[in-house]
Design a protein around this motif. Structure first.
Motif, PDB file in Angstrom:
ATOM      1  N   TRP A  32       0.936  -1.565   0.241  1.00  0.00           N
ATOM      2  CA  TRP A  32      -0.218  -0.345   0.443  1.00  0.00           C
ATOM      3  C   TRP A  32       1.324   1.213   0.150  1.00  0.00           C
ATOM      4  CZ3 TRP A  32      -5.015   0.463  -0.496  1.00  0.00           C
ATOM      5  CH2 TRP A  32      -5.956  -0.841  -0.859  1.00  0.00           C
ATOM      6  N   VAL A  33       1.761   1.301   0.098  1.00  0.00           N
ATOM      7  CA  VAL A  33       3.223   2.051   0.501  1.00  0.00           C
ATOM      8  C   VAL A  33       4.248   1.266   0.964  1.00  0.00           C
ATOM      9  CG1 VAL A  33       1.954   3.539   2.257  1.00  0.00           C
ATOM     10  CG2 VAL A  33       3.376   2.304   2.963  1.00  0.00           C
ATOM     11  N   ASP A  34       5.289   2.759  -0.184  1.00  0.00           N
ATOM     12  CA  ASP A  34       7.021   1.771  -0.067  1.00  0.00           C
ATOM     13  C   ASP A  34       7.553   2.315   1.311  1.00  0.00           C
ATOM     14  OD1 ASP A  34       6.478   1.773  -3.647  1.00  0.00           O
ATOM     15  OD2 ASP A  34       6.583   4.147  -3.822  1.00  0.00           O
ATOM     16  N   GLU A  35       7.108   3.225   1.545  1.00  0.00           N
ATOM     17  CA  GLU A  35       7.418   2.740   3.492  1.00  0.00           C
ATOM     18  C   GLU A  35       6.745   3.853   4.570  1.00  0.00           C
ATOM     19  OE1 GLU A  35      11.468   5.508   2.950  1.00  0.00           O
ATOM     20  OE2 GLU A  35       9.677   7.542   2.304  1.00  0.00           O
ATOM     21  N   LEU A  36       7.368   3.453   5.260  1.00  0.00           N
ATOM     22  CA  LEU A  36       5.742   4.168   6.249  1.00  0.00           C
ATOM     23  C   LEU A  36       7.059   5.290   7.495  1.00  0.00           C
ATOM     24  CD1 LEU A  36       2.962   2.961   7.764  1.00  0.00           C
ATOM     25  CD2 LEU A  36       5.188   3.538   9.814  1.00  0.00           C
ATOM     26  N   TRP A  37       7.006   5.768   7.465  1.00  0.00           N
ATOM     27  CA  TRP A  37       7.278   7.378   9.259  1.00  0.00           C
ATOM     28  C   TRP A  37       6.041   6.906   9.929  1.00  0.00           C
ATOM     29  CZ3 TRP A  37       9.243  11.678   6.310  1.00  0.00           C
ATOM     30  CH2 TRP A  37      10.464  12.114   5.367  1.00  0.00           C
ATOM     31  N   PHE A  38       6.559   6.819  10.701  1.00  0.00           N
ATOM     32  CA  PHE A  38       6.231   6.736  12.555  1.00  0.00           C
ATOM     33  C   PHE A  38       6.261   8.300  12.909  1.00  0.00           C
ATOM     34  CE2 PHE A  38       6.817   2.299  12.272  1.00  0.00           C
ATOM     35  CZ  PHE A  38       5.774   1.500  12.658  1.00  0.00           C
ATOM     36  N   LEU A  39       5.025   9.088  12.759  1.00  0.00           N
ATOM     37  CA  LEU A  39       5.543  10.286  12.815  1.00  0.00           C
ATOM     38  C   LEU A  39       4.871  10.747  14.026  1.00  0.00           C
ATOM     39  CD1 LEU A  39       5.813  12.874  11.190  1.00  0.00           C
ATOM     40  CD2 LEU A  39       3.449  13.556  11.246  1.00  0.00           C
ATOM     41  N   ILE A  40       5.605  11.223  15.777  1.00  0.00           N
ATOM     42  CA  ILE A  40       6.071  11.589  16.835  1.00  0.00           C
ATOM     43  C   ILE A  40       5.071  12.535  17.018  1.00  0.00           C
ATOM     44  CG2 ILE A  40       6.574  11.063  18.814  1.00  0.00           C
ATOM     45  CD1 ILE A  40       8.543   9.182  16.842  1.00  0.00           C
ATOM     46  N   THR A  41       3.792  12.773  17.393  1.00  0.00           N
ATOM     47  CA  THR A  41       3.153  13.704  17.649  1.00  0.00           C
ATOM     48  C   THR A  41       3.106  14.930  19.138  1.00  0.00           C
ATOM     49  OG1 THR A  41       1.390  13.050  16.210  1.00  0.00           O
ATOM     50  CG2 THR A  41       0.941  15.063  17.579  1.00  0.00           C
ATOM     51  N   PRO A  42       3.741  16.111  18.695  1.00  0.00           N
ATOM     52  CA  PRO A  42       4.038  16.385  20.087  1.00  0.00           C
ATOM     53  C   PRO A  42       2.790  16.989  21.110  1.00  0.00           C
ATOM     54  CG  PRO A  42       5.014  17.515  18.959  1.00  0.00           C
ATOM     55  CD  PRO A  42       3.826  16.492  17.844  1.00  0.00           C
ATOM     56  N   GLN A  43       1.551  17.102  20.314  1.00  0.00           N
ATOM     57  CA  GLN A  43       0.647  16.977  21.145  1.00  0.00           C
ATOM     58  C   GLN A  43      -0.423  17.308  19.979  1.00  0.00           C
ATOM     59  OE1 GLN A  43       0.164  21.554  22.570  1.00  0.00           O
ATOM     60  NE2 GLN A  43      -1.455  21.100  23.049  1.00  0.00           N
ATOM     61  N   ASN A  44      -1.437  16.133  20.836  1.00  0.00           N
ATOM     62  CA  ASN A  44      -2.737  16.161  19.800  1.00  0.00           C
ATOM     63  C   ASN A  44      -3.851  17.427  20.242  1.00  0.00           C
ATOM     64  OD1 ASN A  44      -5.122  15.431  19.226  1.00  0.00           O
ATOM     65  ND2 ASN A  44      -4.874  13.415  18.972  1.00  0.00           N
ATOM     66  N   PRO A  45      -3.977  17.716  19.016  1.00  0.00           N
ATOM     67  CA  PRO A  45      -4.815  19.097  19.889  1.00  0.00           C
ATOM     68  C   PRO A  45      -6.857  18.464  20.061  1.00  0.00           C
ATOM     69  CG  PRO A  45      -4.562  18.923  17.654  1.00  0.00           C
ATOM     70  CD  PRO A  45      -4.055  17.998  18.033  1.00  0.00           C
ATOM     71  N   PRO A 103      -0.713  23.723  18.339  1.00  0.00           N
ATOM     72  CA  PRO A 103      -0.984  21.830  18.472  1.00  0.00           C
ATOM     73  C   PRO A 103      -0.579  22.004  16.918  1.00  0.00           C
ATOM     74  CG  PRO A 103      -3.163  23.350  18.547  1.00  0.00           C
ATOM     75  CD  PRO A 103      -2.260  24.235  19.433  1.00  0.00           C
ATOM     76  N   SER A 104      -0.774  21.076  16.655  1.00  0.00           N
ATOM     77  CA  SER A 104       0.502  20.274  15.491  1.00  0.00           C
ATOM     78  C   SER A 104      -1.173  19.671  14.299  1.00  0.00           C
ATOM     79  CB  SER A 104       1.326  19.148  15.107  1.00  0.00           C
ATOM     80  OG  SER A 104       1.098  18.876  16.534  1.00  0.00           O
ATOM     81  N   TYR A 105      -1.606  20.265  13.676  1.00  0.00           N
ATOM     82  CA  TYR A 105      -2.771  20.102  12.706  1.00  0.00           C
ATOM     83  C   TYR A 105      -2.393  19.199  10.941  1.00  0.00           C
ATOM     84  CZ  TYR A 105      -5.800  23.093  16.024  1.00  0.00           C
ATOM     85  OH  TYR A 105      -6.054  23.818  16.492  1.00  0.00           O
ATOM     86  N   THR A 106      -2.878  18.277  11.069  1.00  0.00           N
ATOM     87  CA  THR A 106      -2.853  17.285   9.871  1.00  0.00           C
ATOM     88  C   THR A 106      -2.561  17.619   8.701  1.00  0.00           C
ATOM     89  OG1 THR A 106      -3.372  15.825  11.353  1.00  0.00           O
ATOM     90  CG2 THR A 106      -2.418  15.009   8.963  1.00  0.00           C
ATOM     91  N   VAL A 107      -3.008  18.431   8.495  1.00  0.00           N
ATOM     92  CA  VAL A 107      -3.192  19.937   7.366  1.00  0.00           C
ATOM     93  C   VAL A 107      -1.262  20.570   7.263  1.00  0.00           C
ATOM     94  CG1 VAL A 107      -4.666  21.762   7.936  1.00  0.00           C
ATOM     95  CG2 VAL A 107      -4.457  21.260   5.555  1.00  0.00           C
ATOM     96  N   THR A 108      -1.393  21.369   7.897  1.00  0.00           N
ATOM     97  CA  THR A 108       0.038  21.744   8.240  1.00  0.00           C
ATOM     98  C   THR A 108       1.664  20.576   7.947  1.00  0.00           C
ATOM     99  OG1 THR A 108      -0.896  23.435   9.608  1.00  0.00           O
ATOM    100  CG2 THR A 108       1.426  23.731   9.402  1.00  0.00           C
ATOM    101  N   THR A 109       1.493  19.623   9.017  1.00  0.00           N
ATOM    102  CA  THR A 109       2.395  19.041   8.945  1.00  0.00           C
ATOM    103  C   THR A 109       2.188  17.959   7.923  1.00  0.00           C
ATOM    104  OG1 THR A 109       1.491  18.141  11.494  1.00  0.00           O
ATOM    105  CG2 THR A 109       3.010  16.656   9.964  1.00  0.00           C
TER     106      THR A 109
END
Length: 196
Positions: A34-47, A86-92
């Motif tokens: 489904w993907v070539d690679e996968l990044w575990f994106l560690i969230t500092p703060q979920n809204p 807070p880190s929003y997915t759209v911005t990331t």
């Protein structure tokens, strides 16, 4: 000839701690291509989880690194650590695409998050620019025929383990080593994490 962009799955979460449910899901998505690679994106703060007491960002990062060492298609990413909170997915996703133009970022979310997707910040923009893979969660039915073209339901194996369960079990003195990668379990014991 133009090279195809690397299909990079973005699997965001607090990973507090990362457990076998996370790893099995990510492994499946890579090995089923489904993907070539996968990044575990560690969230500092979920809204949506501002009250949650999070372990230090870098401790969670070290646990993810310990869990994925040796599997070349996984990467631990601290990309959000430097973004405004807070880190929003759209911005990331926007910043990731600007920083890594050779990659096509594919968002990976659970059916529970898909059910609330319209409450996210700028959901239309995410859908306009990215594909989304939705994995099953208990209690959330998804009709694949009702999904937008760029959203796919992926029938991944369901390992219903929660980080909350792991934290509470460790705090009450239970030995739950088989829910965690051995290196993560060793790290938690060594640093006496999640003890009350």
């Amino acid at each position: 000839m133009e090279k195809n962009p690397i299909r990079t799955g973005i699997f965001g979460g607090t990973f507090n701690p990362i457990h076998l449910g996370h790893l099995a899901l990510a492994n499946y998505l890579c090995e089923e291509n489904w993907v070539d690679e996968l990044w575990f994106l560690i969230t500092p703060q979920n809204p949506f989880k501002q009250e949650q007491t999070l372990l230090d960002n870098h401790l969670r990062m070290k646990m993810v690194e310990a869990a994925i060492a040796g599997y070349p298609r996984f990467k631990a990413s601290d990309f959000e650590f430097t973004l405004p909170r807070p880190s929003y997915t759209v911005t990331t996703l926007q910043k990731l695409s600007e920083t890594y133009p050779d990659r096509e970022f594919v968002l990976i979310i659970g059916a529970d998050n898909w059910a609330a997707f319209d409450k996210w910040k700028s959901p239309e923009e995410i859908l306009r620019n990215h594909r989304i893979l939705v994995y099953p969660r208990p209690g959330y039915e998804i009709n694949p025929h009702e999904l937008p073209a760029q959203v796919k339901a992926v029938n991944t194996p369901l390992l219903e383990i929660s980080s909350t369960f792991i934290r509470e079990s460790i705090a009450s003195g239970k030995d739950i080593r088989y829910f965690l990668h051995p290196e993560v379990y060793r790290f938690i014991k060594q640093h006496q994490l999640y003890n009350k």
